[in-house]
Scaffold this active site. Structure first.
Site, PDB file in Angstrom:
ATOM      1  N   CYS A 288      39.469  44.139 -17.314  1.00  0.00           N
ATOM      2  CA  CYS A 288      38.667  43.443 -16.301  1.00  0.00           C
ATOM      3  C   CYS A 288      38.397  42.034 -16.803  1.00  0.00           C
ATOM      4  O   CYS A 288      37.726  41.854 -17.832  1.00  0.00           O
ATOM      5  CB  CYS A 288      37.360  44.193 -16.047  1.00  0.00           C
ATOM      6  SG  CYS A 288      36.228  43.332 -14.922  1.00  0.00           S
TER       7      CYS A 288
ATOM      8  N   CYS B  26      37.191  38.155  -9.237  1.00  0.00           N
ATOM      9  CA  CYS B  26      38.142  39.012  -9.951  1.00  0.00           C
ATOM     10  C   CYS B  26      39.029  38.102 -10.782  1.00  0.00           C
ATOM     11  O   CYS B  26      39.932  37.458 -10.251  1.00  0.00           O
ATOM     12  CB  CYS B  26      38.960  39.841  -8.966  1.00  0.00           C
ATOM     13  SG  CYS B  26      40.179  40.868  -9.789  1.00  0.00           S
TER      14      CYS B  26
ATOM     15  N   ASN C 118      30.194  37.871 -10.414  1.00  0.00           N
ATOM     16  CA  ASN C 118      29.700  39.205 -10.081  1.00  0.00           C
ATOM     17  C   ASN C 118      28.806  39.686 -11.240  1.00  0.00           C
ATOM     18  O   ASN C 118      28.890  39.170 -12.353  1.00  0.00           O
ATOM     19  CB  ASN C 118      30.849  40.176  -9.789  1.00  0.00           C
ATOM     20  CG  ASN C 118      31.945  40.125 -10.837  1.00  0.00           C
ATOM     21  OD1 ASN C 118      31.770  39.571 -11.904  1.00  0.00           O
ATOM     22  ND2 ASN C 118      33.081  40.710 -10.543  1.00  0.00           N
TER      23      ASN C 118
ATOM     24  N   ASN D 254      28.916  45.800 -13.004  1.00  0.00           N
ATOM     25  CA  ASN D 254      29.984  46.235 -13.889  1.00  0.00           C
ATOM     26  C   ASN D 254      29.368  46.570 -15.244  1.00  0.00           C
ATOM     27  O   ASN D 254      28.430  45.883 -15.683  1.00  0.00           O
ATOM     28  CB  ASN D 254      31.020  45.118 -14.064  1.00  0.00           C
ATOM     29  CG  ASN D 254      31.672  44.727 -12.753  1.00  0.00           C
ATOM     30  OD1 ASN D 254      32.711  45.226 -12.384  1.00  0.00           O
ATOM     31  ND2 ASN D 254      31.043  43.814 -12.022  1.00  0.00           N
TER      32      ASN D 254
ATOM     33  N   GLN E  68      42.030  46.719  -7.179  1.00  0.00           N
ATOM     34  CA  GLN E  68      41.529  45.852  -6.107  1.00  0.00           C
ATOM     35  C   GLN E  68      42.658  45.455  -5.158  1.00  0.00           C
ATOM     36  O   GLN E  68      43.815  45.364  -5.571  1.00  0.00           O
ATOM     37  CB  GLN E  68      40.908  44.557  -6.671  1.00  0.00           C
ATOM     38  CG  GLN E  68      39.459  44.671  -7.085  1.00  0.00           C
ATOM     39  CD  GLN E  68      39.324  44.970  -8.558  1.00  0.00           C
ATOM     40  OE1 GLN E  68      40.273  44.840  -9.315  1.00  0.00           O
ATOM     41  NE2 GLN E  68      38.146  45.398  -8.967  1.00  0.00           N
TER      42      GLN E  68
END
Length: 274
Positions: free
Chosen positions: A218, A72, A158, A191, A45
């Site tokens: 992640c 993130c 997210n 994801n 990212q």
């Protein structure tokens, strides 16, 4: 155009960080994709640090395919560490997609970030139709052509879907990942995490990240996996989520607030000419 930037990672989940507070560096979508390309500089990212009047900064995230991301976790922890060095502060407050994420900086490059409350209702994920978010009944095929059905949907800034599987190595995530990411159930994509419970305090995972592909780690997937494990009564309030490159400790309190703690790398200063 030439400018300075930073390169950091959290457990190998890596970022190019561009500080826009003093110099407004505007990049086109194609330039963002080029910077993220591993043939050029390369990262999962790209992060912009922006000025915020009330907080330490505001963050904006872009995936390696150029798409915008609302969250993130590892990237937030990296920037918190970077700003703590700049400000000589042990607590950093960052605005991320209208949420305020608070981070605490500890010794040995350890950073803990509060992620907030998970969302588990179908329209909060969001899903394209009303569904049981604890079992989406999505079909996966393993390397021996056996079918597995499941999937727990969680939004932690997210959208994520988590599959608890006995042997995560039997599944080709490089093939499954993009299929599930683009599944018709997920209008904003998702994801994808394959997870295996080792003990009530340890879960091993592999992650396909929306807009970035296979990733070494992640942070939001770790948080979503811990929440999903709690929903299935598989874990304690503190759970280590293990990636191939190391572990993140996820804590969930009695009000369901999520905190994520783990190491971040040293800060590399780089020059970008694009």
């Amino acid at each position: 155009m030439e400018f300075n930037a930073f390169k950091m990672d959290g457990l190998g989940n890596d970022f190019v960080i561009i500080d826009q507070r003093k110099k407004n560096i505007n990049l086109s979508n194609d330039q963002i994709i080029k910077i993220c390309d591993r043939e050029f500089i390369g990262c999962d990212q790209l992060i912009f640090i922006k000025e915020d009047a009330d907080l330490d900064a505001e963050l904006e995230f872009y995936n390696s395919d150029g798409s915008k991301s609302d969250a993130c976790g590892n990237g937030t922890r990296c920037v918190a560490h970077l700003l703590s060095k700049e400000n000589n502060k042990k607590e950093i407050n960052l605005k991320v997609a209208s949420k305020i994420l608070k981070s605490k900086i500890f010794e040995n490059n350890l950073v803990e970030t509060s992620i907030g409350l998970p969302r588990v209702k179908w329209n909060e994920i969001p899903l394209s139709k009303e569904s049981d978010t604890k079992n989406l009944n999505i079909k996966l095929i393993d390397n021996e052509n056996k079918a597995f059905y499941g999937g727990i949907a969680i939004n932690v800034g997210n959208p994520h879907v988590i599959f608890f599987i006995e042997n995560i190595d039997k599944f080709n995530l490089e093939k499954i990942g993009p299929e599930i990411e683009n599944h018709e159930l997920f209008p904003e994509k998702c994801n994808v995490t394959l997870a295996k419970k080792i003990s009530p305090t340890l879960i091993k995972v592999k992650v396909w990240e929306r807009g970035a592909g296979l990733t070494k780690a992640c942070g939001t997937a770790a948080c979503a996996t811990a929440v999903a494990a709690n929903l299935k009564n598989l874990s304690n309030s503190k759970t280590e989520i293990e990636f191939s490159t190391g572990k993140l400790l996820i804590s969930i309190d009695e009000k369901n607030n999520i905190k994520m703690m783990g190491p971040v790398s040293e800060i590399d200063e780089i020059k970008i000419n694009i």
